[in-house]
Scaffold this motif. Structure first.
Motif, PDB file in Angstrom:
ATOM      1  N   ARG A 148       0.808  -1.290  -0.049  1.00 30.50           N
ATOM      2  CA  ARG A 148      -0.195   0.146  -0.005  1.00 30.50           C
ATOM      3  C   ARG A 148       0.919   1.407   0.214  1.00 30.50           C
ATOM      4  O   ARG A 148       2.011   1.277   0.754  1.00 30.50           O
ATOM      5  N   GLY A 154       0.851   1.537   5.215  1.00 30.92           N
ATOM      6  CA  GLY A 154      -0.053   0.101   5.329  1.00 30.92           C
ATOM      7  C   GLY A 154       0.659  -1.089   5.047  1.00 30.92           C
ATOM      8  O   GLY A 154       1.799  -0.908   5.360  1.00 30.92           O
ATOM      9  N   ASN A 161       3.594  -3.736   8.432  1.00 25.88           N
ATOM     10  CA  ASN A 161       3.001  -2.327   8.574  1.00 25.88           C
ATOM     11  C   ASN A 161       4.012  -1.287   8.351  1.00 25.88           C
ATOM     12  O   ASN A 161       5.035  -0.904   8.847  1.00 25.88           O
TER      13      ASN A 161
END
Length: 121
Positions: free
Chosen positions: A65, A73, A88
């Motif tokens: 992401r 993300g 993450n």
């Protein structure tokens, strides 16, 4: 009225091929940067945003992401030596729990704080 087009644009040695909306990169597209990096994925209002892959000239690549032109993300960064850093990302840096998968298969659980290793799991 929103004008959407698909085309190729070149500026300062960078070449973009993909969708446009109101004069901005928007939708699916690929940017080849003059220094050799390549981004292919989703764009929103001129910025890398959504799912995509950024390949660095050195052979590393991030898949996951993006938000505001930066990894944000879930995603994974693979290095030329085969090591892979998963987890993450926040504002371009790893943040929270993740793991490093070495090229030889060894897996290490890691906790990141704003890109720095803060501990191991």
């Amino acid at each position: 009225y929103q004008r959407r087009v698909h085309g190729i644009f070149s500026s300062s040695g960078n070449v973009y091929k993909g969708h446009w909306k109101d004069g901005l990169r928007h939708g699916q597209g690929t940017m080849v940067y003059s220094q050799g990096d390549i981004y292919s994925g989703e764009w929103s209002n001129g910025a890398m945003s959504g799912e995509g892959k950024y390949t660095y000239a050195n052979g590393s690549h991030y898949t996951g992401r993006f938000e505001g032109d930066r990894p944000h993300g879930q995603g994974a960064l693979v290095y030329p030596n085969g090591d892979r850093s998963e987890g993450n990302w926040m504002a371009g840096r790893q943040h929270g729990q993740g793991r490093i998968v070495r090229g030889n298969g060894v897996v290490v659980g890691v906790v990141y704080e704003h890109g720095a290793v803060a501990g191991y799991l």
